[in-house]
Structure formats: structure tokens, C-alpha cells
Design a protein around this motif. Structure first.
Motif: not given
Length: 319
Positions: A234-248
Motif C-alpha cells: 500500500a505504501c509503494g516501493l520505495p515507501p511513500r512518507l505520507a502512507d507510512l505516516q498513516a500507519l500506526t
């Protein structure tokens, strides 16, 4: 060779051969079981004055057995903040990758056998406990896994080291005793010489019991890996910051560990991971830069995503 009993690995197979008792037993057993289908891979770590003698011993044994030997020379010195054991391990696997690619006679190699045994497994688990490790550490060493195009096996994890030495003595086989194995400045050696005998006196079946605990931890880690893989998809590779920030925070830490370990063979310390998560949380503007040392490389921000920059040079191989 219990791990090979149900299904033989793809042949020919390479054996990680240091010249010590464990890898000598594994090399002999594999050469007897699959004549003409075994190669030996020796990594010259460049850390001891006796390293040249180790290589010479391995060449002599392989010549006698008729087993082709390939050698990779590496500089396995640890970087600041990196454990010597972790540095040697990373260099060893990079050397195996190089050996698989660089020698035409080894081009068909898909399987690699490593000689860690039951005592090594217990030591790994106890080291993990002493460091406050999470499930990846408590799971200790897997019996089989793959890295890139190579499939790795540890067929001796249920065999005590003493049994391997007894087997070699019965056959009149010699091996190298690495002098660093007696240096109790290394925690693993202290566990082997002081803690393991005490455990055996109180818990005679401690090897099997601790191995069972490691298996439970490994099963739990598989579930976390599945969660991490889904989160990274869901975050993509390389991981997107916005999607990482949405995780607990817990799922974010799990995803970051998975990304670094599986995509870049680097395991962050607890302090490094905490700092990385802190930087991710604070990264709310385009001008917020991230560049953090993790293992032998750096995690950096490029645009809206995290990237990995390696900081090591590949080893050189010879055959």
C-alpha cells in the motif's frame, strides 16, 4: 542431513566452507551423498593473521576430496556502530552472491548449505534475549530461506557440535580451530564456554526446548511479515512518507524493519528505528531532509519517499 531428507536441494550445491569442524563435517557429508555435485565456497575475511593458513588448509582438503573450491576475499571490518559478527555475516552473503555470478563453472549453483548446528542455534537465541531483541531475533536461524537467486539450507540445526566432532574423529579427519572462538571478549564465546554447560546441568534438554521456542517466534514473525508486506504494497516501493505516516506506530515500525531487512539486508537497531520514526513523524514539509545511518548504509528522503543508499563496496572473488 535431516533438512535434506524429504526433498534434496537443487544440484550442484555449494557448501560454505571455513575449514572448521562444522563446515568440514558438512562438506564431507555432502560430498559423500552427491559425488561430483558439490562445490566449496570459502570466504577469506581478512580479519586474522591466520586467514591465509585457513585458505591453504581448505584448498588442501578440497584437492584431496576432489571438490572444486572458489574463494572470495573480503574486507569484513565492521563500520562504527556495527557489530563485528553482523559485518562478517553481511560480507559473507555478498561474497556468496559474487561467487554464484563470477565463476562459469558455478553458474548452475542454486543451493548453498551452511554448517550452523544446534549449539549455534541456542547461542543465537540467547544472544537475542541478552540484547532485548524482538521476534526476528528470537526466531534465531531459519533452516532454509532464499536470498536473491540462491536457496540456503542449514541441515545441521538439530545436531550438537560435539556430535559433529565425534563423527570427524571417527573418520580421522582434521579441521581448523579458529583461535578467536576461545576469546571470551565475544559474548557468543562466553555463552558457549560458561552459560551452555550451566544450562545443560540444570536443563539437560535445553537445546530442543529453546529450539521449540525459536520455532514459535518464527511462526509469529511470519504473520508479521505478511502484515508488513501488505502495508508496504500500500505504501509503494520505495515507501511513500505520507502512507507510512498513516500507519500506526507499531505497524509502521514493522513495515520499516521488513523493508530494510528484505530489500536492503540491513537490520536497524532499536535506537535507529526510533529515530527514523521520529523523523518520519516530523516530516511535514518539503524541505525536511532525512539522512540516517542504518547498518552499512543510509535511509534518505528523496521527494516524497524514503530511499536506501548503500555505503559498502562489493568483495572481489578468485577461484
Amino acid at each position: 542431513m535431516a533438512a535434506f531428507a524429504a526433498r534434496a536441494p537443487a544440484l550442484p550445491i555449494a557448501v560454505g566452507y571455513s575449514g572448521g569442524a562444522d563446515s568440514t563435517a558438512l562438506l564431507l557429508a555432502c560430498a559423500q551423498r552427491w559425488p561430483g555435485q558439490v562445490r566449496a565456497w570459502h570466504v577469506h575475511h581478512g580479519l586474522q593473521a591466520a586467514a591465509d593458513a585457513f585458505e591453504a588448509h581448505c584448498r588442501g582438503v578440497c584437492t584431496r576430496l576432489g571438490v572444486p573450491l572458489a574463494v572470495a576475499h573480503v574486507d569484513a571490518r565492521a563500520q562504527p556502530g556495527e557489530s563485528p559478527e553482523a559485518a562478517a555475516r553481511q560480507h559473507r552473503y555478498k561474497a556468496f552472491d559474487l561467487l554464484a555470478q563470477s565463476h562459469t563453472e558455478l553458474a548452475a549453483i542454486q543451493s548453498v548449505a551452511l554448517a550452523q548446528h544446534a549449539d549455534d542455534q541456542v547461542e543465537t537465541l540467547l544472544l537475542a534475549l541478552s540484547r532485548g531483541s524482538g521476534l526476528p531475533g528470537l526466531a534465531a536461524m531459519p533452516a532454509k530461506w532464499h536470498r536473491g537467486a540462491l536457496h540456503y539450507y542449514r541441515p545441521l540445526l538439530a545436531v550438537p557440535g560435539a556430535a559433529l566432532r565425534h563423527w570427524l574423529r571417527q573418520r580421522g579427519e582434521a579441521w581448523i580451530e579458529d583461535p578467536s572462538n576461545a576469546d571470551t571478549r565475544y559474548t557468543r564465546n562466553s555463552i558457549r564456554s560458561q552459560l551452555a554447560p550451566a544450562l545443560a546441568a540444570v536443563f539437560p534438554t535445553y537445546r530442543a526446548t529453546l529450539a521449540r521456542s525459536a520455532q514459535h517466534a518464527a511462526q509469529a514473525q511470519l504473520v508479521l511479515d505478511e502484515v508488513a508486506a501488505a502495508d508496504l504494497a500500500a505504501c509503494g516501493l520505495p515507501p511513500r512518507l505520507a502512507d507510512l505516516q498513516a500507519l500506526t506506530p507499531a505497524r509502521q515500525a514493522n513495515a520499516l524493519r521488513h523493508w530494510l531487512a528484505h530489500a536492503h539486508a540491513s537490520v536497524p537497531s532499536a535506537a535507529q528505528l526510533a529515530e527514523l520514526q521520529s523523523q518520519i513523524a516530523a516530516c511535514r514539509t518539503r524541505g525536511h531532509a532525512i539522512r540516517l545511518k542504518v547498518g552499512r548504509g543510509f535511509v534518505v528522503r528523496e521527494g516524497g519517499a524514503l530511499h536506501w543508499l548503500p555505503a559498502s563496496e562489493p568483495p572481489q572473488a578468485s577461484g
